[in-house]
Design a protein around this motif. Structure first.
Motif, PDB file in Angstrom:
ATOM      1  N   SER A  56       0.983  -1.125  -0.013  1.00 20.97           N
ATOM      2  CA  SER A  56      -0.052   0.052  -0.086  1.00 20.97           C
ATOM      3  C   SER A  56       0.923   1.118   0.124  1.00 20.97           C
ATOM      4  O   SER A  56       1.595   1.528   0.663  1.00 20.97           O
ATOM      5  CB  SER A  56      -0.960   0.086   1.080  1.00 20.97           C
ATOM      6  OG  SER A  56      -1.480   1.146   1.333  1.00 20.97           O
ATOM      7  N   LYS A  57       0.636   2.172  -0.866  1.00 23.09           N
ATOM      8  CA  LYS A  57       1.213   3.484  -0.951  1.00 23.09           C
ATOM      9  C   LYS A  57       0.415   4.571  -0.340  1.00 23.09           C
ATOM     10  O   LYS A  57       0.676   5.810  -0.896  1.00 23.09           O
ATOM     11  CB  LYS A  57       1.761   3.582  -2.315  1.00 23.09           C
ATOM     12  CG  LYS A  57       2.867   2.722  -2.872  1.00 23.09           C
ATOM     13  CD  LYS A  57       3.213   3.051  -4.247  1.00 23.09           C
ATOM     14  CE  LYS A  57       4.315   1.951  -4.754  1.00 23.09           C
ATOM     15  NZ  LYS A  57       4.644   2.046  -6.323  1.00 23.09           N
ATOM     16  N   ALA A  58      -0.882   4.190   0.124  1.00 20.95           N
ATOM     17  CA  ALA A  58      -1.706   5.264   0.176  1.00 20.95           C
ATOM     18  C   ALA A  58      -1.187   6.384   1.243  1.00 20.95           C
ATOM     19  O   ALA A  58      -0.525   6.023   2.591  1.00 20.95           O
ATOM     20  CB  ALA A  58      -3.098   4.510   1.325  1.00 20.95           C
ATOM     21  N   LYS A  59      -1.395   7.452   0.969  1.00 26.33           N
ATOM     22  CA  LYS A  59      -0.919   8.606   1.886  1.00 26.33           C
ATOM     23  C   LYS A  59      -2.112   9.588   2.157  1.00 26.33           C
ATOM     24  O   LYS A  59      -2.853  10.021   0.885  1.00 26.33           O
ATOM     25  CB  LYS A  59       0.143   9.406   1.316  1.00 26.33           C
ATOM     26  CG  LYS A  59       1.494   8.532   1.156  1.00 26.33           C
ATOM     27  CD  LYS A  59       2.515   9.316   0.518  1.00 26.33           C
ATOM     28  CE  LYS A  59       3.943   8.412   0.268  1.00 26.33           C
ATOM     29  NZ  LYS A  59       4.875   9.266  -0.436  1.00 26.33           N
ATOM     30  N   LEU A  60      -2.223  10.242   3.209  1.00 24.92           N
ATOM     31  CA  LEU A  60      -3.535  11.253   3.503  1.00 24.92           C
ATOM     32  C   LEU A  60      -3.327  12.402   2.764  1.00 24.92           C
ATOM     33  O   LEU A  60      -2.310  12.955   2.957  1.00 24.92           O
ATOM     34  CB  LEU A  60      -3.471  11.167   5.038  1.00 24.92           C
ATOM     35  CG  LEU A  60      -4.582  12.008   5.694  1.00 24.92           C
ATOM     36  CD1 LEU A  60      -5.819  11.627   5.358  1.00 24.92           C
ATOM     37  CD2 LEU A  60      -4.331  12.309   7.108  1.00 24.92           C
ATOM     38  N   LYS A  61      -4.410  12.796   2.162  1.00 26.58           N
ATOM     39  CA  LYS A  61      -4.372  14.105   1.657  1.00 26.58           C
ATOM     40  C   LYS A  61      -5.059  14.988   2.804  1.00 26.58           C
ATOM     41  O   LYS A  61      -6.014  14.489   3.286  1.00 26.58           O
ATOM     42  CB  LYS A  61      -5.158  14.164   0.456  1.00 26.58           C
ATOM     43  CG  LYS A  61      -4.276  13.547  -0.713  1.00 26.58           C
ATOM     44  CD  LYS A  61      -3.361  14.369  -1.152  1.00 26.58           C
ATOM     45  CE  LYS A  61      -2.656  13.894  -2.385  1.00 26.58           C
ATOM     46  NZ  LYS A  61      -1.548  14.707  -2.889  1.00 26.58           N
ATOM     47  N   GLY A  62      -4.433  16.055   3.462  1.00 24.08           N
ATOM     48  CA  GLY A  62      -5.040  17.048   4.208  1.00 24.08           C
ATOM     49  C   GLY A  62      -4.447  16.610   5.699  1.00 24.08           C
ATOM     50  O   GLY A  62      -3.756  15.765   5.841  1.00 24.08           O
ATOM     51  N   ASP A  63      -4.929  17.311   6.782  1.00 25.52           N
ATOM     52  CA  ASP A  63      -4.463  17.096   8.024  1.00 25.52           C
ATOM     53  C   ASP A  63      -5.091  15.785   8.710  1.00 25.52           C
ATOM     54  O   ASP A  63      -6.139  15.706   8.449  1.00 25.52           O
ATOM     55  CB  ASP A  63      -4.657  18.351   8.956  1.00 25.52           C
ATOM     56  CG  ASP A  63      -3.943  19.614   8.252  1.00 25.52           C
ATOM     57  OD1 ASP A  63      -3.012  19.541   7.803  1.00 25.52           O
ATOM     58  OD2 ASP A  63      -4.777  20.566   8.245  1.00 25.52           O
ATOM     59  N   PRO A  64      -4.489  15.227   9.637  1.00 25.67           N
ATOM     60  CA  PRO A  64      -5.089  14.351  10.392  1.00 25.67           C
ATOM     61  C   PRO A  64      -6.226  14.815  11.407  1.00 25.67           C
ATOM     62  O   PRO A  64      -6.264  16.257  11.463  1.00 25.67           O
ATOM     63  CB  PRO A  64      -3.801  13.663  11.692  1.00 25.67           C
ATOM     64  CG  PRO A  64      -2.449  14.129  10.803  1.00 25.67           C
ATOM     65  CD  PRO A  64      -2.737  15.551   9.979  1.00 25.67           C
ATOM     66  N   HIS A  65      -7.166  14.239  11.537  1.00 20.56           N
ATOM     67  CA  HIS A  65      -8.424  14.662  12.395  1.00 20.56           C
ATOM     68  C   HIS A  65      -7.986  15.381  13.615  1.00 20.56           C
ATOM     69  O   HIS A  65      -7.197  14.871  14.355  1.00 20.56           O
ATOM     70  CB  HIS A  65      -9.513  13.609  12.466  1.00 20.56           C
ATOM     71  CG  HIS A  65     -10.205  12.955  11.198  1.00 20.56           C
ATOM     72  ND1 HIS A  65     -11.244  12.196  11.116  1.00 20.56           N
ATOM     73  CD2 HIS A  65      -9.877  13.384   9.836  1.00 20.56           C
ATOM     74  CE1 HIS A  65     -11.543  11.768  10.074  1.00 20.56           C
ATOM     75  NE2 HIS A  65     -10.659  12.555   9.228  1.00 20.56           N
ATOM     76  N   ASP A  66      -8.732  16.307  13.883  1.00 24.31           N
ATOM     77  CA  ASP A  66      -8.683  17.119  15.247  1.00 24.31           C
ATOM     78  C   ASP A  66      -9.472  16.575  16.139  1.00 24.31           C
ATOM     79  O   ASP A  66     -10.722  16.557  16.010  1.00 24.31           O
ATOM     80  CB  ASP A  66      -9.054  18.674  14.796  1.00 24.31           C
ATOM     81  CG  ASP A  66      -8.817  19.455  15.762  1.00 24.31           C
ATOM     82  OD1 ASP A  66      -8.840  19.166  16.943  1.00 24.31           O
ATOM     83  OD2 ASP A  66      -9.147  20.637  16.005  1.00 24.31           O
ATOM     84  N   THR A 184      -7.224  18.403  -0.314  1.00 25.26           N
ATOM     85  CA  THR A 184      -8.528  17.621   0.413  1.00 25.26           C
ATOM     86  C   THR A 184      -9.671  18.513  -0.411  1.00 25.26           C
ATOM     87  O   THR A 184     -10.672  17.595  -0.753  1.00 25.26           O
ATOM     88  CB  THR A 184      -8.777  17.881   1.892  1.00 25.26           C
ATOM     89  OG1 THR A 184      -7.403  17.293   2.334  1.00 25.26           O
ATOM     90  CG2 THR A 184      -9.816  17.257   2.190  1.00 25.26           C
ATOM     91  N   PHE A 185      -9.613  19.698  -0.583  1.00 28.38           N
ATOM     92  CA  PHE A 185     -10.837  20.472  -0.983  1.00 28.38           C
ATOM     93  C   PHE A 185     -11.043  20.152  -2.434  1.00 28.38           C
ATOM     94  O   PHE A 185     -12.195  19.790  -3.063  1.00 28.38           O
ATOM     95  CB  PHE A 185     -10.712  22.139  -0.973  1.00 28.38           C
ATOM     96  CG  PHE A 185     -11.891  22.942  -1.481  1.00 28.38           C
ATOM     97  CD1 PHE A 185     -13.011  22.854  -0.940  1.00 28.38           C
ATOM     98  CD2 PHE A 185     -11.613  23.570  -2.778  1.00 28.38           C
ATOM     99  CE1 PHE A 185     -14.058  23.391  -1.293  1.00 28.38           C
ATOM    100  CE2 PHE A 185     -12.535  24.300  -3.226  1.00 28.38           C
ATOM    101  CZ  PHE A 185     -13.833  24.046  -2.360  1.00 28.38           C
ATOM    102  N   GLU A 186      -9.979  20.022  -3.306  1.00 27.00           N
ATOM    103  CA  GLU A 186      -9.851  19.488  -4.741  1.00 27.00           C
ATOM    104  C   GLU A 186     -10.631  18.060  -4.959  1.00 27.00           C
ATOM    105  O   GLU A 186     -11.415  17.967  -5.686  1.00 27.00           O
ATOM    106  CB  GLU A 186      -8.462  19.518  -5.187  1.00 27.00           C
ATOM    107  CG  GLU A 186      -8.042  20.957  -5.599  1.00 27.00           C
ATOM    108  CD  GLU A 186      -9.125  21.646  -6.678  1.00 27.00           C
ATOM    109  OE1 GLU A 186      -8.673  21.677  -7.807  1.00 27.00           O
ATOM    110  OE2 GLU A 186      -9.731  22.338  -6.013  1.00 27.00           O
ATOM    111  N   ARG A 187     -10.138  17.184  -3.720  1.00 28.93           N
ATOM    112  CA  ARG A 187     -10.816  15.963  -3.927  1.00 28.93           C
ATOM    113  C   ARG A 187     -12.175  15.867  -3.681  1.00 28.93           C
ATOM    114  O   ARG A 187     -12.963  15.185  -4.397  1.00 28.93           O
ATOM    115  CB  ARG A 187     -10.108  14.949  -2.878  1.00 28.93           C
ATOM    116  CG  ARG A 187      -8.461  14.905  -3.067  1.00 28.93           C
ATOM    117  CD  ARG A 187      -8.239  13.979  -4.279  1.00 28.93           C
ATOM    118  NE  ARG A 187      -6.786  13.784  -4.337  1.00 28.93           N
ATOM    119  CZ  ARG A 187      -6.230  13.093  -5.403  1.00 28.93           C
ATOM    120  NH1 ARG A 187      -6.600  12.949  -6.301  1.00 28.93           N
ATOM    121  NH2 ARG A 187      -4.956  12.853  -5.393  1.00 28.93           N
ATOM    122  N   LEU A 188     -12.653  16.793  -2.793  1.00 26.55           N
ATOM    123  CA  LEU A 188     -14.104  16.905  -2.488  1.00 26.55           C
ATOM    124  C   LEU A 188     -14.925  17.473  -3.404  1.00 26.55           C
ATOM    125  O   LEU A 188     -15.962  17.196  -3.818  1.00 26.55           O
ATOM    126  CB  LEU A 188     -14.362  17.850  -1.061  1.00 26.55           C
ATOM    127  CG  LEU A 188     -13.644  17.270   0.230  1.00 26.55           C
ATOM    128  CD1 LEU A 188     -13.904  18.140   1.237  1.00 26.55           C
ATOM    129  CD2 LEU A 188     -14.407  16.129   0.489  1.00 26.55           C
TER     130      LEU A 188
END
Length: 294
Positions: A56-66, A184-188
């Motif tokens: 898996s090369k999955a990388k989080l786009k955006g900040d971790p959850h607050d 993240t916004f672009e993905r949304l």
């Protein structure tokens, strides 16, 4: 190597030597620490696991959850899970002639008109849709480049294989201390073009007890009513049923306009429902009494 089965048990190469453990492994799906599926190889002299596919090369786009807004996520999740298919999404609709103010970039009223609103459903869950709700890793959307986004709360009509206009996917982004970052916004935005309703749920940053604000509420009437002001639909950004058109020369400029500008501004304006009621008379924007009555 240590592998984990979908039965939540862990195994090593030595377990392949044991007939009972091997039989157990044969009845479950095994994963290594890189999320690859593996199969036990019962070689006469060299017991080992063989990996299938790529790591898996999955990388989080955006900040971790607050964690500060986890209580709001749990609050909405509880409401929606208990509602089943008895819920609707409503938005505020202006009763005035709205135009986009050149300085704020937000809907404004024409001269001489007061900013009053009424509520209008924009989605009704259909009985039998079987909406299910997901958070954390279960709410991830993976992209071909290996990146992913993990929205706060996601809903899907499990009665159908894919989202439709009548049974869309629903993504809820809780905004407290900061809006989504650019990636993240672009993905949304892209998600919203594929029968996905993306809702921005704003809560006060300086109030640890409030899970709602004047911009959005979860309201239980004859069915659950999720009231929202800011959302994405078909790739377009809305405030209170008014489309705010892109004015930037590129996507980064559009992000600055809609997120750094609009969402970050209203984030700082978010008040708890009680605080808003106490100061409502001093606000220029007033919701009609029928729509805002608690």
């Amino acid at each position: 190597m240590i592998v984990t089965g979908s039965n939540q048990k862990r195994y090593t190469e030595d377990d392949i030597r044991d007939a009972l453990s091997l039989a157990e492994m044969r009845s479950t799906v095994l994963f290594n620490n890189e999320s690859q599926i593996v199969v036990p190889v019962n070689h006469p002299t060299r017991k080992h696991f063989r990996a299938l596919g790529q790591p898996s090369k999955a990388k989080l786009k955006g900040d971790p959850h607050d964690t500060n807004h986890d209580r709001c996520i749990a609050y909405l999740e509880n409401f929606l899970k208990n509602a089943g298919d008895s819920f609707e999404i409503v938005t505020f609709v202006p009763r005035f002639s709205a135009y986009i103010h050149k300085e704020t970039g937000r809907p404004a009223a024409s001269k001489g008109e007061s900013k009053t609103y009424e509520l209008q459903p924009v989605f009704n869950a259909i009985a039998g849709s079987d909406y299910r709700w997901f958070t954390g890793p279960s709410a991830r959307v993976i992209y071909p480049d290996g990146s992913y986004i993990e929205s706060d709360l996601c809903g899907r009509a499990t009665a159908t294989f894919y989202p439709t206009r009548l049974k869309p996917n629903i993504v809820i982004e809780v905004i407290r201390s900061h809006p989504p970052d650019f990636d993240t916004f672009e993905r949304l935005v892209e998600l919203s073009k594929n029968n996905t309703f993306v809702l921005f749920f704003l809560i006060p940053e300086n109030d640890d007890n409030s899970v709602e604000s004047q911009f959005n509420r979860a309201w239980r009437k004859h069915r659950l009513q999720l009231r929202v002001s800011f959302y994405l639909m078909d790739g377009m950004f809305y405030e209170a049923a008014v489309h705010i058109p892109d004015s930037g020369i590129n996507r980064r400029a559009v992000y600055e306009q809609l997120v750094s500008g609009v969402l970050n501004t209203v984030r700082r304006e978010a008040l708890s429902p009680d605080e808003y009621k106490a100061t409502r008379s001093s606000f220029r924007t007033i919701t009609t009494e029928k729509a805002s009555k608690p």
